[in-house]
Design a protein around this motif. Structure first.
Motif, short mmCIF file in Angstrom:
data_model
loop_
_atom_site.label_atom_id
_atom_site.label_comp_id
_atom_site.label_asym_id
_atom_site.label_seq_id
_atom_site.Cartn_x
_atom_site.Cartn_y
_atom_site.Cartn_z
N SER A 1 166.59 87.17 63.82
CA SER A 1 165.68 86.47 64.72
C SER A 1 164.70 87.44 65.39
O SER A 1 163.50 87.15 65.52
N TYR A 2 165.21 88.62 65.77
CA TYR A 2 164.37 89.63 66.42
C TYR A 2 163.30 90.16 65.47
O TYR A 2 162.12 90.30 65.82
N LYS A 3 163.70 90.40 64.20
CA LYS A 3 162.73 90.91 63.21
C LYS A 3 161.62 89.90 62.95
O LYS A 3 160.46 90.27 62.76
N LYS A 4 161.98 88.61 62.93
CA LYS A 4 160.96 87.59 62.72
C LYS A 4 160.01 87.54 63.91
O LYS A 4 158.80 87.33 63.76
N GLN A 5 160.56 87.79 65.10
CA GLN A 5 159.78 87.72 66.33
C GLN A 5 158.73 88.84 66.38
O GLN A 5 157.62 88.62 66.86
#
Length: 424
Positions: free
Chosen positions: A418-422
Motif C-alpha cells: 500500500s505504501y509503495k502504491k502511495q
C-alpha cells in the motif's frame, strides 16, 4: 512398493540416507558382492523435537525386523543389566534392530566420559560384530557420547537431524493443519514464517494449542488469531496480559519495533516474519523476527551492514519521533557490535591493523574498538536518514501495531505494498 518414510515431511536429504541404510539391511548380499561393508550402527543426532525417534521408527518399519528398545527409565544400578538383556534378546531373534533411544541420557556424568553404561553398550556392540543385528541410537548431545563408541565398526555412521528449513516448515505446518477438520482462512505462509527455525515438535505444539484455544472459546473453526495467539504463547513466551499500559508507552514500543521493521523491509524486502508489542516472560516489551537470505552473509559486506542498520533502527526511530535516546536497546546494541566485530576483526574490512589474536596488546584492541564504533556511527546515521525518508511507512506500521498488537508477515507485506502504491 510402500514408502515407509512418507510420514516424514521434508528432510529429503536425510530420507535418502535412511533409504540407503534400509536397502542395505534388506539386500545385504548385493552390497557384500560389491565389497560394501555393512555398518553396525547409526547415530541420529539433533536437537530435541526434530523427529529423530520418528525417523528411527520409519527405518525400523522399512526393514520388517524385530526391534528391541533400550531407553533409560531409572537411575538405579540395574540399567547396565537392562542394556545387556536388550542385546541378548536381539541376538536370540536375528535379524534384529536395537534402538538406543536418547543414548546421551544413559549416563548422568560429564561429556565424553567412560561411564559404565557406555562401556556396556560398547562391549555389547563388540559381541554382535558380524551378526545380523543393526543398532540405531538417537542423541540430543553428541558430545556426551565417547569417541570409542562413535568410531567405525560401532556407531560409525552419523546423521545430523537439523531443524526444518523454511520451505520444509511450510510443508510441516500444512501437514499438521490438514489434520484439523475445521479451519477458517488460515494464512499458511505467515504461520510458516512465524515458526521458521523451530523444531517439528514445536510446530505441532502450536497447531494443537491453537485448536485448544478455539475449542475453549466454543468456536466452530480454528482461525488465524488462534494460531497467532498460540505462536505468541508457545514460541515467543508472550502470553496475553491484563496489564493496562498507557497509550504513550505503547506508542514508544510500537515506534521502536516499527523502526526495525521499516529498515528490514527497505533493505531486505520480505524479511519480517512477525512483529509484536506484547510483553514477553523475560519482562521485555516488543520483539520482531526475521527470515533473512543467509546465503549472502559470508561474502557480502552490504548484507552485514544492513543487519547492523536494522539492529540500530529501533533506537533511531525513537530519537527521530520522540527526540529522546532509547533506553531499551541493550540487546540491539550487543547484536550490532557483535556484527561489527566480525567485520572489523575476523574479516579485516577496515584495515589489517585491527586483527587480534589471543594475548595481543591492548593497543590493537583499542584500534579494533575504535573501528567498531566508527562502523556503528556510520550505519546509525544511514538508518536515521532511511527512516526519515520512509516516515509515512514508519507511522503506518506503528499505528497498526498500536491497534492490533501483533502483525504477521502478510500484514506487513500488505502495509508495504500500500505504501509503495502511495509513493509511486
Amino acid at each position: 512398493m510402500k514408502d515407509f518414510f512418507e510420514e516424514i515431511v521434508g528432510y529429503e536429504d536425510i530420507k535418502k540416507e535412511l533409504r540407503i541404510i534400509s536397502d542395505m539391511l534388506n539386500n545385504a548380499e548385493m552390497y557384500k558382492k560389491l565389497g560394501a561393508s555393512i555398518n553396525e550402527g547409526v547415530i541420529l543426532n539433533g536437537r530435541p523435537g526434530t523427529g529423530k525417534t520418528t525417523m528411527a521408527n520409519c527405518l525400523i518399519k522399512s526393514t520388517n525386523r524385530s526391534v528391541y528398545l533400550c531407553r533409560k527409565k531409572a537411575t538405579d544400578g540395574e540399567f547396565v543389566k537392562t542394556i545387556n538383556d536388550v542385546f541378548k534378546n536381539a541376538k536370540e531373534n536375528m535379524p534384529s534392530i536395537v534402538l538406543l533411544d536418547d543414548l546421551d541420557k544413559f549416563s548422568d556424568k560429564d561429556e565424553n566420559c567412560d561411564a559404565e553404561e557406555f562401556a556396556a553398550v560398547q562391549s555389547c556392540m563388540d559381541e554382535i560384530k558380524g551378526m545380523d543385528i543393526f543398532v540405531i541410537a538417537t542423541v540430543n548431545n553428541i558430545r556426551k557420547i565417547p569417541d570409542s563408541l562413535k568410531r567405525a565398526g560401532r556407531l560409525g555412521k552419523r546423521i545430523y537431524v537439523r531443524l526444518p528449513k523454511a520451505n520444509e516448515a511450510a510443508r510441516i505446518v500444512k501437514h499438521y493443519l490438514d489434520r484439523i477438520e475445521n479451519c477458517n482462512d488460515l494464512d499458511e505462509m505467515s504461520i510458516a514464517r512465524m515458526l521458521n527455525g523451530e523444531s517439528c515438535a514445536a510446530l505441532e505444539n502450536v497447531i494443537n494449542s491453537a485448536a485448544m484455544k478455539a475449542a475453549f472459546n466454543r468456536q466452530d473453526k480454528v482461525n488465524m488469531q488462534n494460531i497467532i495467539d498460540a505462536c505468541l504463547d508457545v514460541i515467543f513466551d508472550a502470553p496475553e496480559s491484563e496489564e493496562d499500559l498507557s497509550e504513550e508507552f505503547k506508542r514508544r514500543v510500537a515506534y521502536h519495533e516499527a523502526g526495525h521493521a521499516v529498515a528490514a523491509e527497505v533493505l531486505d524486502p520480505g524479511s519480517v516474519s512477525i512483529i509484536s508489542i506484547r510483553k514477553t516472560d523475560g519482562g521485555k516489551y516488543g520483539f520482531i523476527k526475521y527470515l533473512r537470505r543467509e546465503e549472502k552473509e559470508d561474502f557480502c559486506s552490504d548484507y552485514s551492514e544492513n543487519i547492523i542498520m536494522t539492529s540500530l533502527a529501533g533506537k533511531a526511530a525513537t530519537e527521530l519521533v520522540f527526540g529522546e535516546s532509547d533506553m531499551g536497546v541493550n540487546s540491539d546494541l550487543h547484536h550490532a557490535f557483535d556484527k561489527a566485530k566480525i567485520m572489523v576483526d575476523n574479516r579485516c574490512m577496515y584495515g589489517f591493523n585491527n586483527w587480534i589474536e589471543d594475548n595481543d596488546s591492548s593497543f590493537v584492541a583499542e584500534n579494533r574498538n575504535r573501528a567498531m564504533a566508527m562502523v556503528l556511527e556510520k550505519n546509525y546515521l544511514e538508518v536515521k536518514k532511511l527512516l526519515a525518508a520512509n516516515r509515512v511507512l514508519l507511522d503506518k506500521i506503528a499505528d497498526e501495531l498500536i491497534k492490533n498488537t501483533t502483525l504477521t508477515y502478510s500484514d506487513v507485506q500488505s502495509i508495504c505494498v500500500s505504501y509503495k502504491k502511495q509513493i509511486s
